[in-house]
Design a protein around this motif. Sequence first.
Motif, mmCIF file in Angstrom:
data_model
loop_
_atom_site.group_PDB
_atom_site.id
_atom_site.type_symbol
_atom_site.label_atom_id
_atom_site.label_comp_id
_atom_site.label_asym_id
_atom_site.label_seq_id
_atom_site.Cartn_x
_atom_site.Cartn_y
_atom_site.Cartn_z
ATOM 1 N N MET A 1 6.062 15.195 3.382
ATOM 2 C CA MET A 1 4.629 14.965 3.213
ATOM 3 C C MET A 1 4.431 13.593 2.558
ATOM 4 S SD MET A 1 1.764 17.261 1.250
ATOM 5 C CE MET A 1 1.893 18.614 2.387
ATOM 6 N N ASP A 2 3.446 12.868 3.010
ATOM 7 C CA ASP A 2 3.238 11.527 2.453
ATOM 8 C C ASP A 2 2.414 11.585 1.166
ATOM 9 O OD1 ASP A 2 0.266 10.188 3.505
ATOM 10 O OD2 ASP A 2 0.914 12.114 4.300
ATOM 11 N N ILE A 3 2.491 10.524 0.405
ATOM 12 C CA ILE A 3 1.875 10.491 -0.920
ATOM 13 C C ILE A 3 0.343 10.615 -0.857
ATOM 14 C CG2 ILE A 3 1.722 7.967 -1.124
ATOM 15 C CD1 ILE A 3 2.820 8.528 -4.084
ATOM 16 N N ILE A 4 -0.281 10.095 0.184
ATOM 17 C CA ILE A 4 -1.743 10.202 0.323
ATOM 18 C C ILE A 4 -2.135 11.668 0.472
ATOM 19 C CG2 ILE A 4 -3.737 9.601 1.751
ATOM 20 C CD1 ILE A 4 -2.709 7.204 0.198
ATOM 21 N N SER A 5 -1.421 12.414 1.308
ATOM 22 C CA SER A 5 -1.698 13.842 1.486
ATOM 23 C C SER A 5 -1.502 14.609 0.185
ATOM 24 C CB SER A 5 -0.793 14.435 2.566
ATOM 25 O OG SER A 5 -1.015 13.812 3.802
ATOM 26 N N ILE A 6 -0.447 14.272 -0.540
ATOM 27 C CA ILE A 6 -0.180 14.942 -1.828
ATOM 28 C C ILE A 6 -1.311 14.653 -2.810
ATOM 29 C CG2 ILE A 6 1.358 14.974 -3.840
ATOM 30 C CD1 ILE A 6 3.681 14.396 -1.831
ATOM 31 N N LEU A 7 -1.735 13.396 -2.893
ATOM 32 C CA LEU A 7 -2.829 13.043 -3.808
ATOM 33 C C LEU A 7 -4.118 13.778 -3.439
ATOM 34 C CD1 LEU A 7 -2.116 9.244 -4.229
ATOM 35 C CD2 LEU A 7 -2.073 10.957 -6.060
ATOM 36 N N LYS A 8 -4.422 13.865 -2.152
ATOM 37 C CA LYS A 8 -5.632 14.584 -1.722
ATOM 38 C C LYS A 8 -5.579 16.039 -2.187
ATOM 39 C CE LYS A 8 -6.832 11.887 2.402
ATOM 40 N NZ LYS A 8 -6.874 11.907 3.877
ATOM 41 N N GLN A 9 -4.412 16.679 -2.030
ATOM 42 C CA GLN A 9 -4.259 18.066 -2.484
ATOM 43 C C GLN A 9 -4.378 18.173 -3.994
ATOM 44 O OE1 GLN A 9 -0.580 19.618 -0.949
ATOM 45 N NE2 GLN A 9 -1.352 19.746 1.155
ATOM 46 N N ASP A 10 -3.767 17.228 -4.722
ATOM 47 C CA ASP A 10 -3.824 17.259 -6.182
ATOM 48 C C ASP A 10 -5.259 17.102 -6.686
ATOM 49 O OD1 ASP A 10 -1.124 17.705 -6.379
ATOM 50 O OD2 ASP A 10 -0.644 15.794 -7.328
ATOM 51 N N TYR A 11 -6.043 16.241 -6.049
ATOM 52 C CA TYR A 11 -7.438 16.079 -6.445
ATOM 53 C C TYR A 11 -8.196 17.389 -6.246
ATOM 54 C CZ TYR A 11 -7.636 11.021 -7.302
ATOM 55 O OH TYR A 11 -7.497 9.757 -7.836
ATOM 56 N N ILE A 22 5.673 12.876 -7.971
ATOM 57 C CA ILE A 22 5.306 11.624 -7.290
ATOM 58 C C ILE A 22 5.140 10.473 -8.288
ATOM 59 C CG2 ILE A 22 4.261 12.757 -5.287
ATOM 60 C CD1 ILE A 22 1.485 12.163 -6.516
ATOM 61 N N TYR A 23 5.315 10.767 -9.580
ATOM 62 C CA TYR A 23 5.183 9.754 -10.630
ATOM 63 C C TYR A 23 6.549 9.352 -11.153
ATOM 64 C CZ TYR A 23 0.219 10.781 -10.726
ATOM 65 O OH TYR A 23 -1.093 10.927 -10.372
ATOM 66 N N ALA A 24 6.704 8.065 -11.453
ATOM 67 C CA ALA A 24 7.919 7.570 -12.095
ATOM 68 C C ALA A 24 7.994 8.137 -13.516
ATOM 69 C CB ALA A 24 7.910 6.040 -12.126
ATOM 70 N N GLU A 25 9.198 8.320 -14.010
ATOM 71 C CA GLU A 25 9.408 8.888 -15.352
ATOM 72 C C GLU A 25 8.670 8.091 -16.429
ATOM 73 O OE1 GLU A 25 10.706 11.761 -17.868
ATOM 74 O OE2 GLU A 25 11.149 11.752 -15.734
ATOM 75 N N ASN A 26 8.641 6.774 -16.299
ATOM 76 C CA ASN A 26 8.033 5.910 -17.309
ATOM 77 C C ASN A 26 6.676 5.364 -16.828
ATOM 78 O OD1 ASN A 26 8.119 4.829 -19.880
ATOM 79 N ND2 ASN A 26 8.966 2.887 -19.171
ATOM 80 N N SER A 64 -7.419 5.002 -0.136
ATOM 81 C CA SER A 64 -6.870 4.026 0.815
ATOM 82 C C SER A 64 -5.602 3.424 0.229
ATOM 83 C CB SER A 64 -7.888 2.924 1.110
ATOM 84 O OG SER A 64 -8.198 2.208 -0.072
ATOM 85 N N GLN A 65 -4.745 2.945 1.120
ATOM 86 C CA GLN A 65 -3.489 2.333 0.685
ATOM 87 C C GLN A 65 -3.325 0.995 1.378
ATOM 88 O OE1 GLN A 65 0.009 4.755 1.139
ATOM 89 N NE2 GLN A 65 1.365 3.209 0.277
ATOM 90 N N SER A 66 -2.922 -0.001 0.604
ATOM 91 C CA SER A 66 -2.592 -1.319 1.129
ATOM 92 C C SER A 66 -1.290 -1.745 0.468
ATOM 93 C CB SER A 66 -3.709 -2.312 0.818
ATOM 94 O OG SER A 66 -3.368 -3.591 1.291
ATOM 95 N N GLY A 67 -0.210 -1.742 1.228
ATOM 96 C CA GLY A 67 1.092 -2.067 0.656
ATOM 97 C C GLY A 67 1.497 -1.032 -0.376
ATOM 98 N N ASN A 68 1.801 -1.493 -1.586
ATOM 99 C CA ASN A 68 2.231 -0.564 -2.639
ATOM 100 C C ASN A 68 1.081 -0.175 -3.579
ATOM 101 O OD1 ASN A 68 1.998 -3.028 -4.025
ATOM 102 N ND2 ASN A 68 3.602 -2.461 -5.468
#
Length: 126
Positions: A1-11, A22-26, A64-68
């Motif tokens: 599953m891509d990060i955009i889909s995960i974020l939509k579900q989390d919201y 999906i978050y870095a430890e730091n 929306s996503q543009s690059g990173n």
Amino acid sequence: MDIISILKQDYQKFPADQTYSIYAENVYFEDPLNKFRGINRYQKMIGFMSNWFNNIQLELHDISQSGNVIKTRWTLSWTAPAPWKPRMAIPGWSELKLDTNGLINSHIDYWDISRLDVLKQLFQMK
């Protein structure tokens, strides 16, 4: 599953069952009230919100996503723990930056209203 889909579900289910993997430890987090590093602090902040406020909703208006860089536009609303139970809301947007592993290493929230405007909502009698 891509990060955009995960974020939509989390919201949709915020603040319950967030996908912290999906978050870095730091991860760096900043909003008009907080500024810190670390996924543990991030989890504690969300835990505080879910313990202190009632009927929390995080409505996602756009993503929306543009690059990173991922940008989201949202409205966070909740019922404050005051005897008159005021409904409060913060419209705003987030800028999430991904590291080379595709994890969120920076999450900065911007509010469309001032902290004072948020506080004023607490004292609006309806």
